[in-house]
Design a protein around this motif. Structure first.
Motif, PDB file in Angstrom:
ATOM      1  N   ASP A  93       0.859  -1.178   0.000  1.00 56.91           N
ATOM      2  CA  ASP A  93       0.000   0.000   0.000  1.00 56.91           C
ATOM      3  C   ASP A  93       0.902   1.237   0.000  1.00 56.91           C
ATOM      4  O   ASP A  93       1.706   1.414   0.928  1.00 56.91           O
ATOM      5  N   PRO A  94       0.837   2.092  -1.012  1.00 59.90           N
ATOM      6  CA  PRO A  94       1.765   3.227  -1.084  1.00 59.90           C
ATOM      7  C   PRO A  94       1.636   4.196   0.085  1.00 59.90           C
ATOM      8  O   PRO A  94       2.571   4.951   0.369  1.00 59.90           O
ATOM      9  N   GLY A  95       0.517   4.154   0.795  1.00 61.03           N
ATOM     10  CA  GLY A  95       0.365   5.005   1.965  1.00 61.03           C
ATOM     11  C   GLY A  95       1.225   4.586   3.137  1.00 61.03           C
ATOM     12  O   GLY A  95       1.316   5.317   4.136  1.00 61.03           O
ATOM     13  N   LEU A  96       1.881   3.414   3.015  1.00 58.98           N
ATOM     14  CA  LEU A  96       2.777   2.933   4.064  1.00 58.98           C
ATOM     15  C   LEU A  96       4.232   3.300   3.803  1.00 58.98           C
ATOM     16  O   LEU A  96       5.098   2.983   4.634  1.00 58.98           O
ATOM     17  N   VAL A  97       4.523   3.957   2.678  1.00 59.70           N
ATOM     18  CA  VAL A  97       5.911   4.208   2.276  1.00 59.70           C
ATOM     19  C   VAL A  97       6.234   5.691   2.415  1.00 59.70           C
ATOM     20  O   VAL A  97       5.533   6.547   1.858  1.00 59.70           O
ATOM     21  N   SER A 112       5.875  11.837   1.527  1.00 56.54           N
ATOM     22  CA  SER A 112       4.860  10.786   1.566  1.00 56.54           C
ATOM     23  C   SER A 112       3.872  11.080   0.447  1.00 56.54           C
ATOM     24  O   SER A 112       3.118  12.048   0.504  1.00 56.54           O
ATOM     25  N   GLN A 113       3.886  10.244  -0.591  1.00 54.99           N
ATOM     26  CA  GLN A 113       3.112  10.537  -1.794  1.00 54.99           C
ATOM     27  C   GLN A 113       1.651  10.109  -1.700  1.00 54.99           C
ATOM     28  O   GLN A 113       0.820  10.598  -2.471  1.00 54.99           O
ATOM     29  N   ASP A 114       1.337   9.214  -0.772  1.00 56.92           N
ATOM     30  CA  ASP A 114      -0.021   8.670  -0.742  1.00 56.92           C
ATOM     31  C   ASP A 114      -0.591   8.594   0.666  1.00 56.92           C
ATOM     32  O   ASP A 114      -1.457   7.761   0.937  1.00 56.92           O
ATOM     33  N   ASN A 115      -0.106   9.445   1.551  1.00 59.12           N
ATOM     34  CA  ASN A 115      -0.661   9.488   2.890  1.00 59.12           C
ATOM     35  C   ASN A 115      -0.845  10.949   3.308  1.00 59.12           C
ATOM     36  O   ASN A 115      -0.134  11.463   4.174  1.00 59.12           O
ATOM     37  N   PRO A 116      -1.808  11.643   2.690  1.00 59.70           N
ATOM     38  CA  PRO A 116      -1.999  13.070   2.994  1.00 59.70           C
ATOM     39  C   PRO A 116      -2.403  13.328   4.437  1.00 59.70           C
ATOM     40  O   PRO A 116      -2.072  14.392   4.981  1.00 59.70           O
ATOM     41  N   ASP A 117      -3.078  12.384   5.081  1.00 55.23           N
ATOM     42  CA  ASP A 117      -3.463  12.586   6.474  1.00 55.23           C
ATOM     43  C   ASP A 117      -2.229  12.681   7.375  1.00 55.23           C
ATOM     44  O   ASP A 117      -2.188  13.496   8.311  1.00 55.23           O
TER      45      ASP A 117
END
Length: 439
Positions: free
Chosen positions: A257-261, A283-288
């Motif tokens: 999951d890219p939100g983990l990278v 962080s490209q996929d975890n805006p929060d």
């Protein structure tokens, strides 16, 4: 009657006072200089790189003009749009991300130290764990745990190469063992290129580690602060020396999951600018996660002057390309100079380094060998006694090295030498090493 302190501290401050050493700041206040302070500490232990500072200062002083805007907060306390655009463009060129970086993927901080602390705060609750392979950057424990209160959980490898694919199994064993002990692992932390081993993790290793993170829903945080300081390739005896691979360059589809990278980078090491205090969280996929960190960004904001200055430098592609090549050439020369000296004096060191600023070496073995009636067939308690004496003698000779115990070394007697120093300082430090070993 128990006497209470006249000015009691909070429990956390009292604990920090008891467990945190400020000895480094004392050393930095008494540094060796051949004329001004010949009796001061010679530091080959600080992670800094002054060898290209003249070139960098010349560029900085040639065209940078501070404006009133530099004295304000700029667009945001987590980095101006101009700065983040410059960083995104620069890292797109050098990190080859699978998806182009945008300024919205970046939060700027006053150094990677703050970036590490922010990640720990945003991704772990107090008491939850962060896995780190041994040996590790010695400040990771303080950066991740002192204020966020997460727990650093070291991974031991014994005879397994800590950068090999086989090492991934040790990470999983540590996850399960930590869970059994009541500590949930939330982050696996890497330093790539590795500090203190000076090697790059392979793409194959990173992919397997990503799969492990996906399996256990764990974040992967890769500190890539030495990414542009890769100065040789090929083989060193039996050890392969690979290229740097950013976690951002690996397409996460079907892997994680890219939100983990998440990746970290800063100017302190590649640009010899510890004092500028500029790091970034990517962080490209975890805006929060990024938005939560922006909410506390005032505690780690960079100055407007540093923001404007480094944007100017990072926009100059011609200068940067020349600088990176010249920096790597100088690092290669200095590494070869120091390891030649170590070989000549029978000091073992870890082979295969090709990146960063360090040599990982064993000073205890030659120290014990030089002692009267020496025997290398000593028990572990005897080695520990010798190790403590060696540390005391290094301090008596006013030589500052990275003590392997602080890096979670699995073997006694190993130290980190920073070779990215001017020759005069290196020579004085190496002289004091030999004096210590024979004292």
């Amino acid at each position: 009657m128990i006497r209470q302190p006249a000015h009691p501290l909070s429990l956390r401050a009292a604990t920090s006072l008891k467990n945190t050493s400020n000895a480094l700041w004392d050393i930095l206040g008494d540094l060796w200089h051949p004329q001004r302070n010949p009796g001061g500490f010679v530091s080959l232990g600080l992670a800094d790189n002054p060898v290209m500072q003249e070139q960098l200062l010349s560029r900085m002083n040639s065209s940078f003009n501070a404006t009133a805007r530099s004295l304000a907060l700029n667009d945001t306390i987590t980095g101006s749009v101009r700065l983040k655009n410059a960083i995104a463009h620069f890292l797109n060129r050098h990190f080859s991300p699978s998806k182009p970086l945008q300024s919205s993927h970046i939060v700027a901080t006053n150094g990677v130290t703050s970036a590490i602390e922010h990640c720990s705060w945003a991704l772990c609750d107090p008491g939850e764990g962060i896995l780190i392979g041994r040996p590790y950057y010695r400040a990771f424990g303080k950066d991740t745990s002192l204020r966020p209160a997460s727990k650093l959980v070291p991974v031991s490898f014994e005879s397994v190469d800590p950068l090999s694919i086989s090492a991934v199994r040790r990470y999983e064993e540590a996850i399960m063992h930590s869970c059994d002990r009541g500590c949930t692992i939330r982050i696996i932390m890497l330093c790539n290129p590795h500090n203190p081993l000076g090697r790059c993790y392979s793409r194959a290793f990173l992919i397997e580690l990503m799969k492990l993170c996906q399996k256990h829903s764990i974040h992967l945080v890769s500190d890539e602060i030495y990414a542009l300081s890769v100065w040789r390739h090929g083989l060193d005896e039996a050890t392969t020396m690979g290229e740097f691979t950013s976690v951002l360059s690996i397409n996460p589809d079907g892997i994680i999951d890219p939100g983990l990278v998440h990746a970290l980078w800063g100017v302190s090491k590649d640009f010899g600018s510890n004092g500028v205090r500029l790091g970034v969280i990517i962080s490209q996929d975890n805006p929060d996660m990024l938005e939560s960190i922006r909410g506390v960004g005032q505690y780690s904001s960079i100055s407007g002057l540093a923001d404007s200055l480094m944007a100017t430098i990072l926009e100059d592609e011609g200068f940067l390309d020349r600088y990176i090549v010249d920096n790597c050439e100088k690092l290669s020369e200095l590494y070869n100079y120091v390891v030649t000296f170590l070989d000549e004096h029978g000091i073992p060191f870890a082979r295969g380094s090709n990146a960063g600023l360090f040599i990982w070496c064993d000073l205890l073995t030659p120290y014990l060998r030089a002692q009267p009636n020496h025997s290398l067939d000593k028990s572990e308690p005897e080695k520990q006694t010798g190790y403590k004496k060696l540390i005391q003698k290094l301090a008596a000779h006013k030589l500052h090295l990275g003590n392997g115990e602080d890096f979670g070394s699995e073997q006694s007697g190993w130290f980190r030498i920073t070779f990215s120093q001017h020759r005069e300082q290196i020579d004085e430090g190496l002289k004091r090493i030999i004096q210590t070993l024979h004292s």
